[in-house]
Design a protein around this motif. Structure first.
Motif, PDB file in Angstrom:
ATOM      1  N   ALA A  42       3.222   5.673   7.335  1.00  0.00           N
ATOM      2  CA  ALA A  42       4.424   4.872   7.575  1.00  0.00           C
ATOM      3  C   ALA A  42       5.111   5.307   8.867  1.00  0.00           C
ATOM      4  O   ALA A  42       5.617   4.480   9.628  1.00  0.00           O
TER       5      ALA A  42
ATOM      6  N   SER B 126      -5.748   3.182   2.316  1.00  0.00           N
ATOM      7  CA  SER B 126      -5.038   3.161   1.038  1.00  0.00           C
ATOM      8  C   SER B 126      -5.982   2.786  -0.092  1.00  0.00           C
ATOM      9  O   SER B 126      -5.974   3.407  -1.164  1.00  0.00           O
TER      10      SER B 126
ATOM     11  N   ILE C 231      -4.928   1.056   7.855  1.00  0.00           N
ATOM     12  CA  ILE C 231      -3.979   1.510   6.828  1.00  0.00           C
ATOM     13  C   ILE C 231      -4.374   0.955   5.461  1.00  0.00           C
ATOM     14  O   ILE C 231      -4.412   1.672   4.454  1.00  0.00           O
TER      15      ILE C 231
ATOM     16  N   SER D  62       0.836  -1.211   0.000  1.00  0.00           N
ATOM     17  CA  SER D  62       0.000   0.000   0.000  1.00  0.00           C
ATOM     18  C   SER D  62       0.862   1.249   0.000  1.00  0.00           C
ATOM     19  O   SER D  62       0.602   2.199  -0.743  1.00  0.00           O
ATOM     20  N   PHE D  63       1.901   1.247   0.836  1.00  0.00           N
ATOM     21  CA  PHE D  63       2.794   2.411   0.865  1.00  0.00           C
ATOM     22  C   PHE D  63       3.445   2.620  -0.506  1.00  0.00           C
ATOM     23  O   PHE D  63       3.435   3.721  -1.043  1.00  0.00           O
ATOM     24  N   TYR D  64       3.987   1.547  -1.054  1.00  0.00           N
ATOM     25  CA  TYR D  64       4.620   1.655  -2.376  1.00  0.00           C
ATOM     26  C   TYR D  64       3.628   2.155  -3.417  1.00  0.00           C
ATOM     27  O   TYR D  64       3.934   3.023  -4.230  1.00  0.00           O
TER      28      TYR D  64
ATOM     29  N   TYR E  47       7.159  11.767   0.497  1.00  0.00           N
ATOM     30  CA  TYR E  47       6.773  10.759   1.495  1.00  0.00           C
ATOM     31  C   TYR E  47       7.434  11.104   2.831  1.00  0.00           C
ATOM     32  O   TYR E  47       6.788  11.128   3.885  1.00  0.00           O
TER      33      TYR E  47
ATOM     34  N   SER F 257       0.999   8.717   2.610  1.00  0.00           N
ATOM     35  CA  SER F 257       1.661   7.443   2.820  1.00  0.00           C
ATOM     36  C   SER F 257       2.807   7.585   3.828  1.00  0.00           C
ATOM     37  O   SER F 257       3.001   6.724   4.699  1.00  0.00           O
TER      38      SER F 257
ATOM     39  N   TYR G 113       3.263   3.779  11.596  1.00  0.00           N
ATOM     40  CA  TYR G 113       3.347   2.319  11.551  1.00  0.00           C
ATOM     41  C   TYR G 113       4.711   1.817  12.031  1.00  0.00           C
ATOM     42  O   TYR G 113       4.811   0.900  12.837  1.00  0.00           O
TER      43      TYR G 113
END
Ligand SMILES: Nc1ncnc2c1ncn2[C@@H]1O[C@H](COP(=O)(O)OP(=O)(O)O)[C@@H](O)[C@H]1O
Ligand SMILES: [Mg+2]
Lengths: 297, 238
Positions: free
Chosen positions: A212, A153, A149, A16-18, A43, A208, A215
């Motif tokens: 992160a 996303s 999260i 999801s972050f990517y 980011y 994101s 997280y």
């Protein structure tokens, strides 16, 4: 089984972050054919904006503080993206591609060093840690925060997808990525739509970064560097310029990385990701969902 | 008759290349003006300078009494000049319908107008209606020309500029396209038509201009131009 499930959860989060970062890479590439190497740093900036806002609230930050910090990161990231395009890229749009690419690297250095100067070079511990409550699923632990999260996303990506495919402004973005001049002949303000693209892409990266930060619990001014390269890899895997491709690429890279780590050891993680990049570039340069763009007559 | 568009001594450059040298021309209300000339004469550059894609270095361009010489392309479209470029330039990866919707961008705040105009365009070009969901890149050359013209109509033009609409098309399609140009004009939209196909263009037009290496060398009523010996020799003989 247990490990498989845990890695699956892991992959979805990293993916999801990517994906959220890859989207901006892909959109900006689509619209002005620039590999925006400063994109990963948004980011990082998002994570720091969230950090600053949460610190302002002090220790007892509730949900409200987190929501405010999230939207602050989103908004600040987006506006910063607009500013970068306006100041650094727009004057160079008709220069050779290499000029603007080098400028992007310069912007990246400015952002990294700017944040280092303001916040210091050491790792920062995020003021708010995500709650670790959750439940067991196939022997693995899935926390509510992880679910949040992933849901957030998916929500952001769905909203973006609908915007680009259904709204007139989204269609204008796709038109610009095909033909700037013809788009301006439709009465469409091309530069304003490019600004909008930067706003959306940058705010997704910043969102994101904020997630992160919460997280992983710690952030640093260099955190955008390797993640940016990974997101770039994700965009290429999916087919750069393609929005569904960026989402798929993020997910695929998350999966490959999580399971690659298990099989080969975590010290091979980055080698693994970038070998995939090279493989894709050699075997299918247009990526999984990218199209062979046929040249106009 | 009142003037819609007037160019006065317009100069334009591509770097060092002096592409337009003092071009003056006008388009009057309700008429079709044809701009003729051989390859490289500067016809496309004239249209691009009017629509703002190329910035005029000197002279003035007035549209409905307003100076538009230094406006951005999208502002010029908002005022009502729509340029259908050479080679159609439809958005191949988008559907026919999406292309038309983008053509209506300047009317986005008036959905009723857009709906009505879309119906009108589909009526004028039934083939676009059949292919509405198809990608524009899959259309034939003639259909792409129709799409490019339909897309232009979506923004309620007060002047339509067509750059070589007949280029690369079979004679029967060219006839159809020209018929539609006449029809659009009959509905009150003035047209500035660039053509290499001088014979057909002069039959359609009221007024004609001949451009040679960036300069207007002849101008007259179209019916008189088509009898002009020089024109017949240079452009109409075959
Ligand atoms: N983008 C460009 N860069 C440099 N020169 C150009 C460009 N476009 C056109 N020209 C030159 O300008 C002149 C006029 O071109 P153009 O207006 O396209 O002619 P026409 O449409 O009458 O065939 C030609 O000499 C052409 O080579
Ligand atoms: Mg031409």
């Amino acid at each position: 089984m247990e490990m498989f499930t845990q890695q699956m959860i892991n992959a979805l989060i990293i993916g999801s972050f990517y994906a959220l970062i890859a989207l901006g890479y892909s959109m900006v590439y689509g619209i002005i054919k620039l590999l925006n190497f400063a994109h990963g740093d948004l980011y990082m900036v998002g994570a720091f904006v969230g950090f600053a806002v949460l610190s302002l609230f002090g220790g007892g930050t509730g949900l409200l503080g987190v929501v405010v910090a999230f939207f602050a990161a989103l908004l600040f990231g987006g506006l910063l993206g607009i500013g970068i395009e306006r100041v650094a890229y727009r004057p160079l749009l008709s220069s050779p591609r290499l000029t603007i690419l080098i400028t992007a690297v310069g912007v990246s250095l400015v952002l990294e060093n700017g944040v280092m100067k303001s916040f210091g070079p050491s790792f920062k511990v995020y003021p708010v840690q995500l709650p670790t409550e959750g439940f067991q699923i196939f022997g693995a632990t899935l926390t509510y925060a992880q679910i949040l999260i992933i849901l957030l996303s998916v929500l952001l990506m769905t909203a973006l997808h609908l915007f680009v495919t259904r709204s007139l402004y989204g269609k204008a973005m796709r038109a610009i990525s095909i033909d700037h001049a013809a788009t301006s002949l439709m009465g469409i303000p091309v530069t304003r739509i490019i600004s909008l693209t930067f706003f959306i892409g940058s705010s997704l990266a910043a969102a994101s970064g904020m997630m992160a930060g919460m997280y992983y619990g710690q952030i640093s001014f260099m955190m955008g560097f390797i993640v940016g390269l990974k997101a770039f890899t994700a965009a290429v895997i999916g087919g750069i310029g393609s929005i569904p491709g960026a989402m798929l690429g993020g997910l695929v890279l998350g999966l490959l990385e999580s399971f690659g780590t298990v099989w080969l050891g975590s010290e091979w993680k980055d080698v693994f990701a970038f070998s995939i990049l090279i493989l894709i570039l050699v075997l299918k340069p247009t990526g999984l969902l990218g199209e062979n763009v046929t040249e106009r007559m | 008759m009142s003037q819609i568009l007037e160019l006065r001594d317009v100069d334009a450059f591509y770097g060092q290349v002096h592409a337009l040298r003092g071009v003056s021309l006008r388009v009057e209300e309700g008429e079709i003006a044809a701009l003729l000339g051989s390859n490289g004469a500067g016809k496309s550059t004239t249209l691009k300078t009017i629509s703002g894609l190329v910035r005029a270095k000197g002279g003035s361009i007035r549209f409905l009494g307003e100076e538009i010489t230094r406006l951005d392309p999208h502002r010029i479209v908002e005022l009502g000049i729509v340029h259908v470029p050479e080679g159609r330039r439809v958005f191949g990866a988008l559907t026919v319908l999406e292309n038309l919707e983008l053509g209506g961008f300047t009317k986005r705040k008036d959905p009723a107008f857009t709906k009505r105009t879309l119906e009108r365009v589909m009526h004028l070009f039934p083939r676009l209606n059949e292919r509405a969901k198809q990608r524009a890149g899959t259309l034939s050359g003639g259909e792409q020309q129709m799409l490019a013209m339909g897309r232009a109509l979506m923004s309620d033009p007060k002047l339509l500029m067509l750059d070589e609409p007949s280029m690369g098309l079979a004679p029967i399609i060219v006839k159809e396209i020209f018929k539609i140009v006449r029809q659009i004009n009959a509905e009150g939209i003035p047209v500035l038509l660039v053509e290499q196909n001088a014979k057909a263009a002069l039959k359609l037009a009221h007024q004609g201009y001949v451009l040679e290496t960036g300069q207007i060398t002849l101008q007259n009523r179209a019916d008189l131009l088509s009898q002009d010996e020089k024109i017949v020799k240079a452009y109409l003989a075959n």
